[in-house]
Design an enzyme around this catalytic site. Structure first.
Site, PDB file in Angstrom:
ATOM      1  N   GLU A 296      18.444  25.899  -6.765  1.00  0.00           N
ATOM      2  CA  GLU A 296      17.290  26.492  -6.323  1.00  0.00           C
ATOM      3  C   GLU A 296      17.008  27.824  -7.242  1.00  0.00           C
ATOM      4  OE1 GLU A 296      15.148  25.485  -4.434  1.00  0.00           O
ATOM      5  OE2 GLU A 296      16.220  24.156  -2.673  1.00  0.00           O
TER       6      GLU A 296
ATOM      7  N   ARG B   3      13.552  28.079  -9.482  1.00  0.00           N
ATOM      8  CA  ARG B   3      12.614  29.225  -9.231  1.00  0.00           C
ATOM      9  C   ARG B   3      13.021  30.334  -9.982  1.00  0.00           C
ATOM     10  NH1 ARG B   3      11.478  28.433  -2.468  1.00  0.00           N
ATOM     11  NH2 ARG B   3      12.887  26.397  -2.333  1.00  0.00           N
TER      12      ARG B   3
ATOM     13  N   ASP C  80      14.174  13.103  -4.931  1.00  0.00           N
ATOM     14  CA  ASP C  80      12.839  13.243  -5.783  1.00  0.00           C
ATOM     15  C   ASP C  80      12.906  13.624  -7.222  1.00  0.00           C
ATOM     16  OD1 ASP C  80      14.043  15.813  -4.885  1.00  0.00           O
ATOM     17  OD2 ASP C  80      12.183  16.411  -3.720  1.00  0.00           O
TER      18      ASP C  80
ATOM     19  N   GLU D 124       3.499  19.183  -2.904  1.00  0.00           N
ATOM     20  CA  GLU D 124       3.528  18.027  -3.803  1.00  0.00           C
ATOM     21  C   GLU D 124       2.102  17.330  -4.067  1.00  0.00           C
ATOM     22  OE1 GLU D 124       5.777  19.030  -1.638  1.00  0.00           O
ATOM     23  OE2 GLU D 124       7.488  19.277  -3.068  1.00  0.00           O
TER      24      GLU D 124
HETATM   25  C1  DMJ Z   1      10.218  22.925  -4.446  1.00  0.00           C
HETATM   26  O1  DMJ Z   1      11.097  24.007  -4.545  1.00  0.00           O
HETATM   27  C2  DMJ Z   1      10.427  21.977  -5.682  1.00  0.00           C
HETATM   28  O2  DMJ Z   1       9.237  21.421  -5.800  1.00  0.00           O
HETATM   29  C3  DMJ Z   1      11.520  21.094  -5.306  1.00  0.00           C
HETATM   30  O3  DMJ Z   1      11.555  19.954  -6.459  1.00  0.00           O
HETATM   31  C4  DMJ Z   1      11.020  20.359  -3.869  1.00  0.00           C
HETATM   32  N1  DMJ Z   1      10.874  21.064  -3.073  1.00  0.00           N
HETATM   33  C5  DMJ Z   1      10.279  22.396  -3.155  1.00  0.00           C
HETATM   34  C6  DMJ Z   1       8.459  22.422  -2.782  1.00  0.00           C
HETATM   35  O4  DMJ Z   1       8.262  21.615  -1.665  1.00  0.00           O
END
Ligand code: DMJ
Length: 634
Positions: free
Chosen positions: A221, A225, A365, A534
């Protein structure tokens, strides 16, 4: 539940005419002309010679057998269904002429559907009123961003997130002021100088101190971010000869120095681990690291750090970041997989995958997303051979098509299910909203960021690419319908799909006028919406690549629903507890990615396609654009 029907070529109604009625000969020549083999073969004269020899051999074989029987290629040739098939052509000269006729190119032919929607865009796009409409809509998104920022600034400046309803700040991500950093490059792209200046000054005055003193943060995270946001801000503010989006705020080196300090601490997750797989958490103030309580790391988390670490190495001149990150992918390459698909957990102590759960939703994902994006970032560098990433991606996408893709009942929405107990078990028709990153990734992987039109004109698309692009378009529709099927027009966190093996009554999204109200099932526990990006991310990528107007229209519909049901008057936007109820109960949280991703992708979707072009930038998984190709800057 029994095993699913694969999303095989039989199920796909390709919109491109060239995939219908291809003769055996065409299949062979086209494969030679479009496959990797072609790229490798034409680069050496032996290859060329062998290629010609093969074509010649095949031609002779076909000639010798033509008059006797259709047996060998009967299966493939059947379906051509023309009279020609049954004619006995004996003129050898004509046959040779036909055989050596220029092999069919991949023509930029569009289906009637595409022509219609293309017409809207290529024919009328430049009409001033259409342009004006999208400019105005883009301005609406910019206003939404300003409203979100003003709420955050008023009630939560310096906290990770805003709770807009109760008007508080909350530190859910370790206390690095995550919203400030996540939002900064969106403000730069939107030309919001005042926000850039406010966010930039906060970062310059407070972030280093926070990094030096704060405790535990999650490696993934914080990388996507905070580190990603800083790196993007570095480039967009003119660093690394980047585009000067930002007139205000600190100098680029301020962002770079903070990024290095943060990354140096995050590296402890790698150096503390006995394998190439990093631990999941880092304690910032003493640069120590440890694994999660169950000892496991998420597969997506350990494989979604490389774009950021590679770029930091390039701009800082210090290879240590990129090297550590790439060791993870090199290690993952060696592990056993199921048709390229991987379990969602990995053990940093043993370096092995843990459990059998396979999915492209949470914890799985962005493993798939970064395979292709890191390849796009590194493919032209001289520092190594990165084709293994492309190979892993291609294999995985084949696996997705063979093992996870199904169609719903009764209206045939294409969706990606899960294998909770591995490849030998049942396919669960469950799809997280998170999976909606996949249409964008598939489209990007197919054209490498070029428009479909250009890629086809330049004959750059393989059969695989076109199949992936088609799947991308089908899935994007499903993701959009996950919104339009609910009473609020906003998607739930998780949807289930009605199949021949699975149905639950009374769990629809509430919009009875939707054609898909019977196809999509929403369980009570999954009805929340976290303002996730997404779907609009994929609409943005698909719009850029296909230039199809409908993706903008869908994006606008989604934006309007966000405006209607998530906007908080006093400032900010809120997550919801239930998208199937009107008015929807709020969850009182504005996630940082609403500013970092959702609004950025909507803004770019409605704007000029030359801004942050997809063949010159790669977006990290948190929507922070990083320039490509990656060149060593020092
Ligand atoms: C974000 O922090 C990123 O896109 C991550 O890959 C998946 N989850 C969140 C958004 O939904």
């Amino acid at each position: 539940m029994s095993k699913s029907l694969p999303y095989s070529m039989k199920d796909v109604h390709y919109d491109n005419a060239k995939f219908r009625h291809r003769s055996f000969f065409k299949v062979v020549t086209q494969t030679l002309l479009t496959s990797n083999m072609r790229r490798e073969c034409v680069s050496c004269s032996t290859g060329k010679f062998l290629g010609l020899l093969m074509i010649f051999g095949l031609a002779c074989l076909m000639l010798t057998h033509a008059n006797k029987t259709h047996s060998i290629s009967d299966g493939l040739v059947k379906g051509i269904g023309t009279n020609e098939e049954h004619k006995e052509v004996t003129d050898v000269g004509i046959r040779f002429k036909k055989l050596f006729r220029r092999a069919p190119r991949l023509p930029p032919r569009l289906s009637p559907d595409e022509k219609v929607s293309h017409g809207n865009i290529t024919g009328k796009l430049n009409e001033p009123d259409v342009e004006e409409k999208w400019k105005a809509r883009q301005q609406n998104v910019k206003d939404a961003f300003t409203h979100a920022w003003s709420g955050y600034k008023k009630f939560a400046m310096g906290y990770d997130e805003l709770m807009p309803v109760s008007q508080h700040g909350v530190d859910g991500l370790g206390g690095l002021g995550a919203t400030v950093v996540d939002a900064l490059d969106t403000a730069m792209i939107m030309g919001l100088d005042e926000v850039v200046s406010e966010a930039g000054s906060w970062i310059e005055s407070h972030l280093l101190d926070r990094i030096n003193h704060k405790g535990q943060v999650n490696l993934f995270e914080t990388t996507i971010r905070v580190l990603g946001g800083l790196l993007s801000a570095f480039h967009l503010s003119g660093g690394d000869q980047g585009i000067g989006f930002a007139q205000k705020g600190p100098k680029p080196t301020v962002y770079l120095n903070i990024a290095k300090n943060l990354a140096d601490r995050l590296l402890s997750a790698f150096t503390s681990s006995p394998t190439a797989i990093p631990f999941s958490d880092v304690v910032l103030h003493d640069s120590s690291a440890h694994s999660a309580p169950d000892g496991l790391s998420s597969t997506s988390e350990v494989s979604t750090l490389q774009l950021e670490f590679n770029y930091l190495s390039a701009i800082s001149g210090d290879p240590k970041y990129g090297t550590k990150g790439m060791k993870v992918l090199e290690h993952l390459k060696t592990l056993p997989k199921v048709q390229g698909l991987v379990p969602i957990y990995i053990n940093p102590h043993s370096g092995e995958f843990s459990g059998d759960n396979i999915r492209l939703g949470s914890r799985g994902d962005s493993y798939y997303e970064y395979l292709i994006k890191v390849w796009l970032q590194l493919r032209t560098t001289q520092d190594g051979n990165f084709t293994y990433l492309h190979d892993m991606y291609e294999e995985a996408m084949k696996g997705v098509k063979h093992m996870l893709v199904q169609k719903s009942v009764p209206s045939e929405l294409v969706f990606v299910g899960e294998l909770p107990i591995g490849p030998k078990g049942y396919l669960s028709p469950k799809m997280d909203h998170l999976v909606c990153f996949l249409p964008g990734t598939l489209a990007l992987g197919a054209t490498k960021g070029l428009t479909k039109e250009k890629a086809m004109k330049d004959n750059l698309l393989t059969f695989e690419d076109l199949e992936n692009l088609k799947l991308a378009e089908d899935l994007a529709k499903t993701c959009f319908e996950m919104y339009s099927v609910t009473s609020t027009g906003l998607a739930p966190e998780i949807a289930y799909f009605h199949t021949k093996d699975y149905f639950e009554d009374g769990l629809d999204g509430g919009n009875k006028s939707s054609k898909y109200v019977k196809d999509i099932i929403i369980k009570h526990a999954d009805r929340h919406n976290l303002l996730r990006p997404e779907t609009v991310e994929s609409l943005f990528v698909l719009y850029r690549i296909t230039q199809d107007q409908k993706y903008r229209d869908w994006g606008w519909q989604i934006f309007e629903a966000f405006e209607k049901y998530t906007k908080v008057e006093s400032g900010g936007y809120t997550s919801l507890d239930d998208v199937t109820t009107i008015p929807p109960p709020s969850r009182d949280k504005m996630e940082t990615f609403f500013l970092g991703e959702t609004l950025k992708y909507l803004y770019l979707l409605f704007g000029d396609s030359s801004v942050i072009p997809l063949d010159k930038f790669v977006f990290n998984t948190e929507a922070h654009p990083l320039p490509i190709p990656l060149e060593r800057r020092h």
